[in-house]
Design a protein around this motif. Sequence first.
Motif, PDB file in Angstrom:
ATOM      1  N   ILE A   1     -15.623 -13.895 -20.205  1.00  0.00           N
ATOM      2  CA  ILE A   1     -14.501 -13.462 -19.365  1.00  0.00           C
ATOM      3  C   ILE A   1     -14.971 -13.215 -17.931  1.00  0.00           C
ATOM      4  CG2 ILE A   1     -12.778 -11.654 -19.039  1.00  0.00           C
ATOM      5  CD1 ILE A   1     -12.757 -11.279 -22.066  1.00  0.00           C
ATOM      6  N   MET A   2     -16.132 -12.598 -17.778  1.00  0.00           N
ATOM      7  CA  MET A   2     -16.668 -12.329 -16.439  1.00  0.00           C
ATOM      8  C   MET A   2     -16.961 -13.623 -15.686  1.00  0.00           C
ATOM      9  SD  MET A   2     -20.161 -10.255 -15.501  1.00  0.00           S
ATOM     10  CE  MET A   2     -21.185 -11.499 -16.320  1.00  0.00           C
ATOM     11  N   MET A   3     -17.570 -14.597 -16.359  1.00  0.00           N
ATOM     12  CA  MET A   3     -17.936 -15.835 -15.688  1.00  0.00           C
ATOM     13  C   MET A   3     -16.715 -16.727 -15.445  1.00  0.00           C
ATOM     14  SD  MET A   3     -20.978 -15.290 -15.022  1.00  0.00           S
ATOM     15  CE  MET A   3     -21.074 -16.809 -14.103  1.00  0.00           C
ATOM     16  N   VAL A   4     -15.707 -16.675 -16.313  1.00  0.00           N
ATOM     17  CA  VAL A   4     -14.471 -17.414 -16.051  1.00  0.00           C
ATOM     18  C   VAL A   4     -13.804 -16.883 -14.787  1.00  0.00           C
ATOM     19  CG1 VAL A   4     -12.112 -17.774 -16.892  1.00  0.00           C
ATOM     20  CG2 VAL A   4     -14.036 -18.181 -18.402  1.00  0.00           C
ATOM     21  N   LEU A   5     -13.794 -15.562 -14.606  1.00  0.00           N
ATOM     22  CA  LEU A   5     -13.238 -14.982 -13.386  1.00  0.00           C
ATOM     23  C   LEU A   5     -14.004 -15.459 -12.156  1.00  0.00           C
ATOM     24  CD1 LEU A   5     -11.441 -12.995 -11.838  1.00  0.00           C
ATOM     25  CD2 LEU A   5     -13.081 -11.186 -12.415  1.00  0.00           C
ATOM     26  N   SER A   6     -15.327 -15.486 -12.246  1.00  0.00           N
ATOM     27  CA  SER A   6     -16.121 -15.898 -11.102  1.00  0.00           C
ATOM     28  C   SER A   6     -15.977 -17.386 -10.804  1.00  0.00           C
ATOM     29  CB  SER A   6     -17.597 -15.560 -11.350  1.00  0.00           C
ATOM     30  OG  SER A   6     -18.411 -16.046 -10.309  1.00  0.00           O
ATOM     31  N   ALA A   7     -15.989 -18.221 -11.859  1.00  0.00           N
ATOM     32  CA  ALA A   7     -16.011 -19.673 -11.653  1.00  0.00           C
ATOM     33  C   ALA A   7     -14.648 -20.253 -11.307  1.00  0.00           C
ATOM     34  CB  ALA A   7     -16.562 -20.357 -12.904  1.00  0.00           C
ATOM     35  N   SER A   8     -13.555 -19.593 -11.729  1.00  0.00           N
ATOM     36  CA  SER A   8     -12.226 -20.164 -11.527  1.00  0.00           C
ATOM     37  C   SER A   8     -11.500 -19.613 -10.312  1.00  0.00           C
ATOM     38  CB  SER A   8     -11.368 -19.905 -12.761  1.00  0.00           C
ATOM     39  OG  SER A   8     -11.150 -18.509 -12.942  1.00  0.00           O
ATOM     40  N   SER A   9     -12.006 -18.564  -9.696  1.00  0.00           N
ATOM     41  CA  SER A   9     -11.252 -17.901  -8.631  1.00  0.00           C
ATOM     42  C   SER A   9     -11.063 -18.796  -7.416  1.00  0.00           C
ATOM     43  CB  SER A   9     -11.966 -16.600  -8.234  1.00  0.00           C
ATOM     44  OG  SER A   9     -13.299 -16.867  -7.827  1.00  0.00           O
ATOM     45  N   VAL A  10     -12.094 -19.560  -7.029  1.00  0.00           N
ATOM     46  CA  VAL A  10     -12.013 -20.375  -5.819  1.00  0.00           C
ATOM     47  C   VAL A  10     -10.963 -21.465  -5.963  1.00  0.00           C
ATOM     48  CG1 VAL A  10     -13.291 -21.983  -4.357  1.00  0.00           C
ATOM     49  CG2 VAL A  10     -14.380 -19.877  -5.140  1.00  0.00           C
ATOM     50  N   GLU A  11     -11.009 -22.227  -7.049  1.00  0.00           N
ATOM     51  CA  GLU A  11     -10.046 -23.304  -7.242  1.00  0.00           C
ATOM     52  C   GLU A  11      -8.635 -22.755  -7.451  1.00  0.00           C
ATOM     53  OE1 GLU A  11     -11.200 -26.078 -10.184  1.00  0.00           O
ATOM     54  OE2 GLU A  11     -13.023 -26.711  -9.135  1.00  0.00           O
ATOM     55  N   SER A  12      -8.511 -21.563  -8.051  1.00  0.00           N
ATOM     56  CA  SER A  12      -7.186 -20.964  -8.215  1.00  0.00           C
ATOM     57  C   SER A  12      -6.582 -20.594  -6.858  1.00  0.00           C
ATOM     58  CB  SER A  12      -7.285 -19.713  -9.099  1.00  0.00           C
ATOM     59  OG  SER A  12      -7.711 -20.040 -10.400  1.00  0.00           O
ATOM     60  N   ILE A  13      -7.388 -20.038  -5.969  1.00  0.00           N
ATOM     61  CA  ILE A  13      -6.894 -19.708  -4.627  1.00  0.00           C
ATOM     62  C   ILE A  13      -6.517 -20.981  -3.866  1.00  0.00           C
ATOM     63  CG2 ILE A  13      -7.568 -18.737  -2.404  1.00  0.00           C
ATOM     64  CD1 ILE A  13      -9.299 -16.734  -3.922  1.00  0.00           C
ATOM     65  N   ALA A  14      -7.325 -22.039  -4.019  1.00  0.00           N
ATOM     66  CA  ALA A  14      -7.022 -23.300  -3.346  1.00  0.00           C
ATOM     67  C   ALA A  14      -5.717 -23.909  -3.849  1.00  0.00           C
ATOM     68  CB  ALA A  14      -8.172 -24.285  -3.537  1.00  0.00           C
ATOM     69  N   ALA A  15      -5.382 -23.665  -5.123  1.00  0.00           N
ATOM     70  CA  ALA A  15      -4.138 -24.185  -5.696  1.00  0.00           C
ATOM     71  C   ALA A  15      -2.961 -23.251  -5.482  1.00  0.00           C
ATOM     72  CB  ALA A  15      -4.329 -24.447  -7.183  1.00  0.00           C
ATOM     73  N   GLY A  16      -3.166 -22.158  -4.761  1.00  0.00           N
ATOM     74  CA  GLY A  16      -2.078 -21.230  -4.499  1.00  0.00           C
ATOM     75  C   GLY A  16      -1.768 -20.309  -5.660  1.00  0.00           C
ATOM     76  N   LYS A  17      -2.711 -20.109  -6.565  1.00  0.00           N
ATOM     77  CA  LYS A  17      -2.503 -19.243  -7.727  1.00  0.00           C
ATOM     78  C   LYS A  17      -3.303 -17.961  -7.573  1.00  0.00           C
ATOM     79  CE  LYS A  17      -2.055 -23.271 -10.789  1.00  0.00           C
ATOM     80  NZ  LYS A  17      -2.621 -23.941 -12.006  1.00  0.00           N
ATOM     81  N   SER A  18      -3.072 -17.027  -8.489  1.00  0.00           N
ATOM     82  CA  SER A  18      -3.826 -15.786  -8.469  1.00  0.00           C
ATOM     83  C   SER A  18      -5.274 -16.045  -8.876  1.00  0.00           C
ATOM     84  CB  SER A  18      -3.194 -14.768  -9.421  1.00  0.00           C
ATOM     85  OG  SER A  18      -4.038 -13.636  -9.583  1.00  0.00           O
ATOM     86  N   PRO A  19      -6.233 -15.463  -8.187  1.00  0.00           N
ATOM     87  CA  PRO A  19      -7.642 -15.674  -8.590  1.00  0.00           C
ATOM     88  C   PRO A  19      -7.972 -15.050  -9.939  1.00  0.00           C
ATOM     89  CG  PRO A  19      -7.496 -14.015  -6.872  1.00  0.00           C
ATOM     90  CD  PRO A  19      -6.125 -14.607  -7.004  1.00  0.00           C
ATOM     91  N   TYR A  20      -7.094 -14.181 -10.443  1.00  0.00           N
ATOM     92  CA  TYR A  20      -7.342 -13.515 -11.718  1.00  0.00           C
ATOM     93  C   TYR A  20      -6.573 -14.154 -12.878  1.00  0.00           C
ATOM     94  CZ  TYR A  20      -8.728  -9.980  -8.320  1.00  0.00           C
ATOM     95  OH  TYR A  20      -9.298  -9.324  -7.258  1.00  0.00           O
TER      96      TYR A  20
END
Length: 465
Positions: free
Chosen positions: A70-89
């Motif tokens: 869960i910790m690493m999914v938060l770290s690894a997915s936050s950048v692409e989520s922000i780029a796609a206009g989604k919540s980093p969490y």
Amino acid sequence: MVSTPTRSPAPRPRAGKPASPVKSTITLPDRIRDSYQAFWSTLEGTGTSKNGSTYYLILGSTLALTAIGIMMVLSASSVESIAAGKSPYGDALKQGMFAAIGIFTMFVLSRINVVWLKRLAWPGLGGALVLLVLVQLIGDEVNGNKNWIDLGGITFQPSEASKLTLALWMATVLARKGKLLRRWPHVLIPAVPLAGGVIGLVLLGNDLGTAMIIMMITAAALFFAGVPLYLFGFAALAAAAGTAVMAITSSNRMCRITSWWTGQSCADGIDANYQATNGLYGLASGGWFGVGLGQSRQKYSWIPEAHNDFIFAIIGEELGLVGTVVVLVLFAILGAAIYRVVVAQEDMFHRVLAGTIMVWLLGQATVNMAVVTGLMPVIGVPLPFISYGGSALLMSLCAVGVVLSLAREQMAPALRPKKLLKFGAKKAGGAAGRKPAGRKPPARQPLPARPPAPQQPQESVRSTR
């Protein structure tokens, strides 16, 4: 006349002094085995004093891997989520939701008798086959793989559920056949055709990685059931021939293999080794202690969807060699503890089920790490408990719950966690309903007569036993 020399008799041991013992040669493998057994005897206890350390090692390593995931999914997915206009969490919260459901299901399964699961073997396999057919009809295709069904905004992957279902079904069928497995027709029917049907439906969705894991599950079930080893030789030849045919007939697979082998792009300019190359850059730049949690550079679209199959590279980059070793040690602890559960089983159903789950989880983790480190061509296999994916996480936690139920039975009765539900039929001829041997039932003492109450009907006297 020359007298022949006589041999002096061996000196007798003095009274009170024992004879010197004969030195025995102990080889290194014997010492390793004895040290291993002594370590586990000290850790677990023996006989009726087993303290359940195996149970808690499985539970602790599983929860630790899930938390790291869960910790690493938060770290690894936050950048692409922000780029796609989604919540980093967003991805981390969804992963945490499936983790909560999976942990609850794991605890429920760990408190019931797994023999009850035999009733779900055939219905479960039938349901898995139906879902795999529905995937080909109404499923969604992502990155060339058709493996998902959309259920109101939540995607579900039936091929992940088929892993646990197939392990349960094969354990049920092979345990029922028992000694008949020495004859190859009983090995093939019905285990191999139905397992082949599951593998074939997964391959129709173009998911070779998941199909390889299901092949591994099938082979593990047959191995722990005691199938003759020469049959695995024929199966290996057939699997190698089938893999070669599938690779030759697919330009995408051939591109992945040639890119991995030569390190160059394919003839059409596609670099199928792009993810693996950037994954190695991430591992190399991590050093001993990493660049820091959340500070990865490769997750900035250098590794596409870094929170999925290549999350191990992000762990190596952010947490360094220390972080990757911690993950490896946790998987090693999980594997060693499950192995202790497997070797302690006398019932074939329990042994096949636990052994198949062990090979499934450790084999899938090994394949994922081999792909990330460049030891194998790129195939889509997630890292158990850590990679993003609700279906994979849920099924992995359910599988661990089944193993925990078996580990719970090995604990001392006073230390076992209490059952939530009691399933299963009573044993015939058990202690319940059986009189002690060699003893006669005590004679019934006559009760004193009770005088009837005046002007009232006489009450019936109840006998107490």
